[in-house]
Design an enzyme around this catalytic site. Sequence first.
Site, PDB file in Angstrom:
ATOM      1  N   LYS A 161      -7.830  -6.240 -48.850  1.00  0.00           N
ATOM      2  CA  LYS A 161      -7.168  -5.014 -48.395  1.00  0.00           C
ATOM      3  C   LYS A 161      -5.703  -5.330 -48.173  1.00  0.00           C
ATOM      4  O   LYS A 161      -5.387  -6.304 -47.460  1.00  0.00           O
ATOM      5  CB  LYS A 161      -7.800  -4.518 -47.091  1.00  0.00           C
ATOM      6  CG  LYS A 161      -7.057  -3.356 -46.450  1.00  0.00           C
ATOM      7  CD  LYS A 161      -7.854  -2.754 -45.303  1.00  0.00           C
ATOM      8  CE  LYS A 161      -7.205  -3.001 -43.965  1.00  0.00           C
ATOM      9  NZ  LYS A 161      -7.844  -2.210 -42.885  1.00  0.00           N
ATOM     10  N   LEU A 162      -4.840  -4.530 -48.790  1.00  0.00           N
ATOM     11  CA  LEU A 162      -3.392  -4.724 -48.638  1.00  0.00           C
ATOM     12  C   LEU A 162      -2.816  -3.660 -47.715  1.00  0.00           C
ATOM     13  O   LEU A 162      -3.206  -2.490 -47.806  1.00  0.00           O
ATOM     14  CB  LEU A 162      -2.680  -4.560 -49.993  1.00  0.00           C
ATOM     15  CG  LEU A 162      -2.981  -5.516 -51.132  1.00  0.00           C
ATOM     16  CD1 LEU A 162      -2.064  -5.168 -52.308  1.00  0.00           C
ATOM     17  CD2 LEU A 162      -2.797  -6.945 -50.701  1.00  0.00           C
ATOM     18  N   LYS A 163      -1.904  -4.057 -46.878  1.00  0.00           N
ATOM     19  CA  LYS A 163      -1.126  -3.067 -46.136  1.00  0.00           C
ATOM     20  C   LYS A 163      -0.091  -2.493 -47.098  1.00  0.00           C
ATOM     21  O   LYS A 163       0.532  -3.255 -47.855  1.00  0.00           O
ATOM     22  CB  LYS A 163      -0.401  -3.742 -44.963  1.00  0.00           C
ATOM     23  CG  LYS A 163      -1.334  -4.222 -43.878  1.00  0.00           C
ATOM     24  CD  LYS A 163      -1.994  -3.064 -43.193  1.00  0.00           C
ATOM     25  CE  LYS A 163      -2.997  -3.543 -42.172  1.00  0.00           C
ATOM     26  NZ  LYS A 163      -3.794  -2.449 -41.615  1.00  0.00           N
ATOM     27  N   ASP A 189      -4.198   0.055 -47.196  1.00  0.00           N
ATOM     28  CA  ASP A 189      -4.206   0.679 -45.868  1.00  0.00           C
ATOM     29  C   ASP A 189      -2.770   1.004 -45.484  1.00  0.00           C
ATOM     30  O   ASP A 189      -1.926   0.118 -45.417  1.00  0.00           O
ATOM     31  CB  ASP A 189      -4.817  -0.282 -44.838  1.00  0.00           C
ATOM     32  CG  ASP A 189      -4.921   0.349 -43.454  1.00  0.00           C
ATOM     33  OD1 ASP A 189      -5.339  -0.353 -42.520  1.00  0.00           O
ATOM     34  OD2 ASP A 189      -4.589   1.553 -43.319  1.00  0.00           O
ATOM     35  N   ASN A 191      -1.904   2.909 -42.687  1.00  0.00           N
ATOM     36  CA  ASN A 191      -1.727   3.138 -41.241  1.00  0.00           C
ATOM     37  C   ASN A 191      -0.785   4.321 -40.972  1.00  0.00           C
ATOM     38  O   ASN A 191       0.152   4.215 -40.182  1.00  0.00           O
ATOM     39  CB  ASN A 191      -1.192   1.876 -40.545  1.00  0.00           C
ATOM     40  CG  ASN A 191      -2.230   0.755 -40.475  1.00  0.00           C
ATOM     41  OD1 ASN A 191      -2.070  -0.260 -41.131  1.00  0.00           O
ATOM     42  ND2 ASN A 191      -3.282   0.936 -39.703  1.00  0.00           N
ATOM     43  N   GLU A 217      -6.491   4.002 -47.565  1.00  0.00           N
ATOM     44  CA  GLU A 217      -6.872   4.221 -46.160  1.00  0.00           C
ATOM     45  C   GLU A 217      -5.728   4.829 -45.371  1.00  0.00           C
ATOM     46  O   GLU A 217      -4.597   4.317 -45.390  1.00  0.00           O
ATOM     47  CB  GLU A 217      -7.292   2.885 -45.529  1.00  0.00           C
ATOM     48  CG  GLU A 217      -7.870   2.972 -44.148  1.00  0.00           C
ATOM     49  CD  GLU A 217      -8.275   1.612 -43.602  1.00  0.00           C
ATOM     50  OE1 GLU A 217      -8.170   0.598 -44.335  1.00  0.00           O
ATOM     51  OE2 GLU A 217      -8.671   1.556 -42.430  1.00  0.00           O
ATOM     52  N   ASP A 242      -9.362   6.066 -40.873  1.00  0.00           N
ATOM     53  CA  ASP A 242      -9.567   5.050 -39.830  1.00  0.00           C
ATOM     54  C   ASP A 242      -9.147   5.686 -38.499  1.00  0.00           C
ATOM     55  O   ASP A 242      -9.977   6.228 -37.769  1.00  0.00           O
ATOM     56  CB  ASP A 242      -8.734   3.807 -40.195  1.00  0.00           C
ATOM     57  CG  ASP A 242      -8.617   2.775 -39.076  1.00  0.00           C
ATOM     58  OD1 ASP A 242      -7.922   1.762 -39.288  1.00  0.00           O
ATOM     59  OD2 ASP A 242      -9.204   2.969 -38.000  1.00  0.00           O
ATOM     60  N   LYS A 266     -14.982   1.640 -36.557  1.00  0.00           N
ATOM     61  CA  LYS A 266     -14.672   0.599 -35.575  1.00  0.00           C
ATOM     62  C   LYS A 266     -15.260   1.052 -34.244  1.00  0.00           C
ATOM     63  O   LYS A 266     -14.895   2.116 -33.732  1.00  0.00           O
ATOM     64  CB  LYS A 266     -13.160   0.416 -35.410  1.00  0.00           C
ATOM     65  CG  LYS A 266     -12.425  -0.091 -36.634  1.00  0.00           C
ATOM     66  CD  LYS A 266     -10.917  -0.107 -36.384  1.00  0.00           C
ATOM     67  CE  LYS A 266     -10.158  -0.580 -37.604  1.00  0.00           C
ATOM     68  NZ  LYS A 266      -8.686  -0.464 -37.421  1.00  0.00           N
TER      69      LYS A 266
END
Length: 373
Positions: A161-163, A189, A191, A217, A242, A266
Amino acid sequence: MKIEGLELLRLRMPLVTPFRSSSASEAVRDALLVRVVTPSAEGWGECVALSHPTYTSEYVDGAASIMATYLAPRLLVHNDVTGEGVGPLLADVQGHPMAKAALEMAVLDAELRADGESLAARLGGVRDRVEVGVAVGFEPSIEALLEVIAGHVDDGYRRVKLKIAPGWDVEPVAAVRERFGHDLALQVDANSSYAGADRSALAALDALDDFDLVLVEQPLAVDDLVGHAALGADLRTPICLDESITSTGAAETAIELGACSVVNIKAGRVGGVLEAVRVHDVCRQRGVPVWCGGMLETGIGRAANLALASLEGFTLPGDISASRRYFDVDVTPPFEQVGGWMDLPAGPGIGVEPLEGVLEEVCVHRQWLSASG
Ligand code: NPG
């Protein structure tokens, strides 16, 4: 069970490499464990809040404070607290899901150890090993990123998974695909870093459709379900949420609105592992695959994540990497992965407990809470 007392333990756990995301850059994991003492057993939980309130509004000092001031007293006054009963007992305190989740985990762990039942069995797990992946934070250059990923691939990981963020998206993804081909499962991801982004930044998300990603994500804001639904209608790559999925109801709403077709679960974000199972259940009823997210947990939180990830609907590799990915020395016996698979610990409850010697080394503060003050 009567809770005789509970202890908050603050750990200082240096990370092997700083973890850089758009919301945090952690070089040391400031961890918070909860130990619950009952007449028949002790139980352990981990609060996944980070040092600063940049992923959600929770942060570790605040979590410790809310536990001591509001949450623990609500448990200590009762003569019979069960794992199922923790959520309702804490419900009148608004928010603080990560703090609540840690307490529920510790009570549940004590209950399960007393009953001789594993957490996975209690939650309805169907597998004794789970597929896992590895999350890679921002790196200073493409070359550095490729080197970090090469190390993880050499270690056996098969999902990365890469930011990503505006300005760091198509180029790193293309470079990873170029270097590692399509056998490597790749997801990204954001964020929420594309929230309010201009058209060129959003065009980059469209461009990511050409790289056979597992999912994108949380590209937009936590509360922007309509925006995610509109984006999802444009993208071929599945959108996963998420931060937006804060409860079972939030999951149902997001899915019904078409805001996501995959969900990152989570336990800390939704208030506890029992709510996490309910989120799993509503996703499964709607044919929405889920995977277990990670928050740089120690082996205590990792063990709980593995139990959760053993449920039927967890069909995608989670952010549950080996202990050595985070810490030179974990507070529990180290978790290992082989070829992207990780075994669940055997034994009642979460199946692991802290190693006393290591705990002595890394624990920087202990706070004992009991009904007698
Ligand atoms: O391997 O535990 C891990 C980290 C997985 O990338 C990961 N977590 O947004 O899910 C996330 C992200 C995160 C990192 C969240 C740091 C908060 C802080």
